[in-house]
Design a protein around this motif. Structure first.
Motif, PDB file in Angstrom:
ATOM      1  N   VAL A 182      31.165  57.672  36.030  1.00 15.19           N
ATOM      2  CA  VAL A 182      31.489  56.913  35.100  1.00 15.19           C
ATOM      3  C   VAL A 182      29.896  56.003  34.073  1.00 15.19           C
ATOM      4  O   VAL A 182      29.089  55.592  34.983  1.00 15.19           O
ATOM      5  CB  VAL A 182      32.146  55.046  35.571  1.00 15.19           C
ATOM      6  CG1 VAL A 182      32.710  54.413  34.966  1.00 15.19           C
ATOM      7  CG2 VAL A 182      34.165  55.147  35.913  1.00 15.19           C
ATOM      8  N   SER A 183      30.083  55.873  32.726  1.00 18.56           N
ATOM      9  CA  SER A 183      29.085  55.429  32.676  1.00 18.56           C
ATOM     10  C   SER A 183      28.503  54.394  31.730  1.00 18.56           C
ATOM     11  O   SER A 183      27.927  53.707  31.722  1.00 18.56           O
ATOM     12  CB  SER A 183      28.293  56.487  30.926  1.00 18.56           C
ATOM     13  OG  SER A 183      28.803  57.124  30.286  1.00 18.56           O
ATOM     14  N   GLU A 184      30.224  54.068  31.255  1.00 13.66           N
ATOM     15  CA  GLU A 184      30.277  52.456  30.726  1.00 13.66           C
ATOM     16  C   GLU A 184      31.543  51.669  31.577  1.00 13.66           C
ATOM     17  O   GLU A 184      32.463  52.714  31.679  1.00 13.66           O
ATOM     18  CB  GLU A 184      30.757  51.744  29.584  1.00 13.66           C
ATOM     19  CG  GLU A 184      29.297  53.050  28.668  1.00 13.66           C
ATOM     20  CD  GLU A 184      28.280  51.933  28.725  1.00 13.66           C
ATOM     21  OE1 GLU A 184      28.081  50.692  29.368  1.00 13.66           O
ATOM     22  OE2 GLU A 184      27.357  52.177  27.865  1.00 13.66           O
ATOM     23  N   LEU A 185      31.526  50.861  31.717  1.00 10.40           N
ATOM     24  CA  LEU A 185      32.704  49.924  32.565  1.00 10.40           C
ATOM     25  C   LEU A 185      33.069  48.231  31.705  1.00 10.40           C
ATOM     26  O   LEU A 185      32.418  47.987  31.964  1.00 10.40           O
ATOM     27  CB  LEU A 185      32.906  50.351  33.540  1.00 10.40           C
ATOM     28  CG  LEU A 185      34.038  49.042  34.446  1.00 10.40           C
ATOM     29  CD1 LEU A 185      35.444  49.779  34.529  1.00 10.40           C
ATOM     30  CD2 LEU A 185      33.701  49.240  36.014  1.00 10.40           C
ATOM     31  N   ASN A 186      34.460  47.924  31.587  1.00  6.69           N
ATOM     32  CA  ASN A 186      33.851  47.245  30.348  1.00  6.69           C
ATOM     33  C   ASN A 186      35.870  46.317  30.538  1.00  6.69           C
ATOM     34  O   ASN A 186      36.426  46.892  30.626  1.00  6.69           O
ATOM     35  CB  ASN A 186      34.304  47.265  29.062  1.00  6.69           C
ATOM     36  CG  ASN A 186      33.148  47.541  28.328  1.00  6.69           C
ATOM     37  OD1 ASN A 186      31.862  47.381  28.539  1.00  6.69           O
ATOM     38  ND2 ASN A 186      33.279  48.869  27.981  1.00  6.69           N
ATOM     39  N   VAL A 187      35.853  45.449  31.911  1.00  5.70           N
ATOM     40  CA  VAL A 187      36.315  45.060  33.131  1.00  5.70           C
ATOM     41  C   VAL A 187      36.731  43.593  31.608  1.00  5.70           C
ATOM     42  O   VAL A 187      35.732  42.768  32.230  1.00  5.70           O
ATOM     43  CB  VAL A 187      36.885  44.901  34.211  1.00  5.70           C
ATOM     44  CG1 VAL A 187      37.706  44.245  34.666  1.00  5.70           C
ATOM     45  CG2 VAL A 187      36.761  45.772  34.709  1.00  5.70           C
ATOM     46  N   GLU A 188      38.146  43.604  31.707  1.00 11.10           N
ATOM     47  CA  GLU A 188      38.645  41.726  31.023  1.00 11.10           C
ATOM     48  C   GLU A 188      38.802  40.711  31.803  1.00 11.10           C
ATOM     49  O   GLU A 188      39.724  40.878  32.860  1.00 11.10           O
ATOM     50  CB  GLU A 188      39.842  42.347  29.967  1.00 11.10           C
ATOM     51  CG  GLU A 188      39.796  43.032  28.522  1.00 11.10           C
ATOM     52  CD  GLU A 188      38.736  42.168  27.561  1.00 11.10           C
ATOM     53  OE1 GLU A 188      38.186  40.879  27.602  1.00 11.10           O
ATOM     54  OE2 GLU A 188      38.477  42.543  25.803  1.00 11.10           O
ATOM     55  N   ASP A 189      38.297  39.740  31.648  1.00 10.85           N
ATOM     56  CA  ASP A 189      38.773  38.446  32.018  1.00 10.85           C
ATOM     57  C   ASP A 189      40.260  38.082  32.697  1.00 10.85           C
ATOM     58  O   ASP A 189      40.833  38.471  30.438  1.00 10.85           O
ATOM     59  CB  ASP A 189      38.431  36.698  31.907  1.00 10.85           C
ATOM     60  CG  ASP A 189      36.725  37.646  32.157  1.00 10.85           C
ATOM     61  OD1 ASP A 189      36.572  37.800  33.467  1.00 10.85           O
ATOM     62  OD2 ASP A 189      35.773  36.482  31.855  1.00 10.85           O
ATOM     63  N   PRO A 190      40.973  38.170  33.315  1.00  8.92           N
ATOM     64  CA  PRO A 190      42.279  37.606  33.222  1.00  8.92           C
ATOM     65  C   PRO A 190      42.589  36.870  31.225  1.00  8.92           C
ATOM     66  O   PRO A 190      42.473  35.792  31.091  1.00  8.92           O
ATOM     67  CB  PRO A 190      42.988  36.698  33.942  1.00  8.92           C
ATOM     68  CG  PRO A 190      42.082  37.614  35.422  1.00  8.92           C
ATOM     69  CD  PRO A 190      40.755  37.266  34.700  1.00  8.92           C
ATOM     70  N   GLY A 191      43.916  37.539  31.449  1.00 11.48           N
ATOM     71  CA  GLY A 191      43.734  36.859  29.381  1.00 11.48           C
ATOM     72  C   GLY A 191      43.611  37.176  28.528  1.00 11.48           C
ATOM     73  O   GLY A 191      43.549  37.263  27.293  1.00 11.48           O
ATOM     74  N   ALA A 192      41.693  37.804  28.267  1.00 12.12           N
ATOM     75  CA  ALA A 192      41.052  37.897  27.667  1.00 12.12           C
ATOM     76  C   ALA A 192      41.469  39.040  26.597  1.00 12.12           C
ATOM     77  O   ALA A 192      42.017  40.621  27.430  1.00 12.12           O
ATOM     78  CB  ALA A 192      39.807  37.863  28.108  1.00 12.12           C
ATOM     79  N   PHE A 193      40.585  39.456  25.762  1.00  8.00           N
ATOM     80  CA  PHE A 193      40.862  40.958  24.867  1.00  8.00           C
ATOM     81  C   PHE A 193      39.648  40.503  24.345  1.00  8.00           C
ATOM     82  O   PHE A 193      39.675  40.325  23.353  1.00  8.00           O
ATOM     83  CB  PHE A 193      41.735  40.698  24.157  1.00  8.00           C
ATOM     84  CG  PHE A 193      42.062  41.877  23.312  1.00  8.00           C
ATOM     85  CD1 PHE A 193      42.264  43.514  24.058  1.00  8.00           C
ATOM     86  CD2 PHE A 193      41.717  42.037  21.901  1.00  8.00           C
ATOM     87  CE1 PHE A 193      41.789  44.503  23.375  1.00  8.00           C
ATOM     88  CE2 PHE A 193      41.397  43.343  21.431  1.00  8.00           C
ATOM     89  CZ  PHE A 193      41.844  44.591  21.786  1.00  8.00           C
ATOM     90  N   LYS A 194      38.297  41.578  24.472  1.00  7.38           N
ATOM     91  CA  LYS A 194      37.328  41.756  24.103  1.00  7.38           C
ATOM     92  C   LYS A 194      36.343  42.425  23.987  1.00  7.38           C
ATOM     93  O   LYS A 194      36.218  43.537  23.362  1.00  7.38           O
ATOM     94  CB  LYS A 194      36.519  40.569  24.022  1.00  7.38           C
ATOM     95  CG  LYS A 194      35.136  40.104  23.333  1.00  7.38           C
ATOM     96  CD  LYS A 194      33.837  39.400  23.316  1.00  7.38           C
ATOM     97  CE  LYS A 194      32.718  39.184  23.041  1.00  7.38           C
ATOM     98  NZ  LYS A 194      31.987  37.918  23.187  1.00  7.38           N
ATOM     99  N   VAL A 195      35.939  42.703  25.841  1.00  9.87           N
ATOM    100  CA  VAL A 195      35.245  43.824  25.869  1.00  9.87           C
ATOM    101  C   VAL A 195      35.933  45.309  26.237  1.00  9.87           C
ATOM    102  O   VAL A 195      34.866  46.546  26.558  1.00  9.87           O
ATOM    103  CB  VAL A 195      34.502  43.930  27.325  1.00  9.87           C
ATOM    104  CG1 VAL A 195      32.901  41.977  27.505  1.00  9.87           C
ATOM    105  CG2 VAL A 195      35.341  43.494  28.766  1.00  9.87           C
ATOM    106  N   SER A 196      37.357  44.921  26.667  1.00 14.43           N
ATOM    107  CA  SER A 196      37.810  46.577  26.497  1.00 14.43           C
ATOM    108  C   SER A 196      38.403  47.064  24.901  1.00 14.43           C
ATOM    109  O   SER A 196      38.745  47.705  24.690  1.00 14.43           O
ATOM    110  CB  SER A 196      38.983  46.200  27.708  1.00 14.43           C
ATOM    111  OG  SER A 196      40.025  45.524  26.741  1.00 14.43           O
ATOM    112  N   SER A 197      38.074  46.324  23.823  1.00 15.52           N
ATOM    113  CA  SER A 197      38.204  47.173  22.805  1.00 15.52           C
ATOM    114  C   SER A 197      37.801  47.783  22.072  1.00 15.52           C
ATOM    115  O   SER A 197      36.527  48.724  23.381  1.00 15.52           O
ATOM    116  CB  SER A 197      37.653  45.369  21.511  1.00 15.52           C
ATOM    117  OG  SER A 197      36.783  45.466  21.634  1.00 15.52           O
ATOM    118  N   ALA A 198      38.090  48.750  21.149  1.00 19.06           N
ATOM    119  CA  ALA A 198      37.555  49.877  20.748  1.00 19.06           C
ATOM    120  C   ALA A 198      35.904  49.541  20.474  1.00 19.06           C
ATOM    121  O   ALA A 198      35.326  50.971  20.296  1.00 19.06           O
ATOM    122  CB  ALA A 198      38.682  50.811  19.391  1.00 19.06           C
TER     123      ALA A 198
END
Length: 161
Positions: free
Chosen positions: A137-153
């Motif tokens: 794993v070289s980058e990891l982006n875990v969203e806060d519950p209910g959010a959609f930002k850091v896991s986006s393409a």
């Protein structure tokens, strides 16, 4: 324990829908010697997953491949039949590989499960994205519950430089 940058992706077997039916795909086959953009959605056909998350990776697939991504993979705690139907309904084509983590074993090994019981969904994978280079794993982006930002393409594409 939750996976982190620098960790090796755990061994697991996911399922892919093919013309002949569900077929196993091991994490070794998927990640060894390759650079993979992996993202997880709580469920196929769910609102944010269908309207934003999956389409973002489909729309940005060419740009990601131009920056060295060998394959873009979406996983969900659904079965291979559902993932195959979702891919067809979303006109994914070969832009994104949809893999089923039917029992949630892979997301559990990653330490990235969530409890969707209050929505009638049971154990699911959290919404996240990661960049995996040769199994690490070289980058990891875990969203806060209910959010959609850091896991986006778009966010993962920006991390590719």
């Amino acid at each position: 324990m939750t996976i982190k940058i620098g960790d090796t992706v755990p061994a697991a077997t996911l399922m892919k829908m093919t013309d002949s039916g569900p077929a196993p795909v091991t994490t070794a086959e998927l990640f060894d010697g390759r650079t993979v953009a992996l993202f997880s959605v709580p469920g196929a056909f769910t609102p944010t997953c269908s309207a934003k998350h999956l389409p973002g990776f489909v729309d940005n697939a060419q740009a990601m491949r131009a920056k060295g991504i060998d394959e873009i993979v979406c996983i969900s705690v659904n079965d291979a039949f559902v993932m195959g139907a979702w891919g067809k309904a979303a006109n994914v084509g070969d832009a994104v590989t949809l893999l089923a983590d039917g029992n949630g074993d892979f997301v559990e090994a990653l330490g990235l499960t969530m409890d969707g019981s209050r929505f009638g969904m049971g154990k699911r994978g959290q919404r996240f994205s990661m960049l995996v280079k040769d199994g690490v794993v070289s980058e990891l982006n875990v969203e806060d519950p209910g959010a959609f930002k850091v896991s986006s393409a778009e966010h993962l594409l920006a991390q590719l430089g």
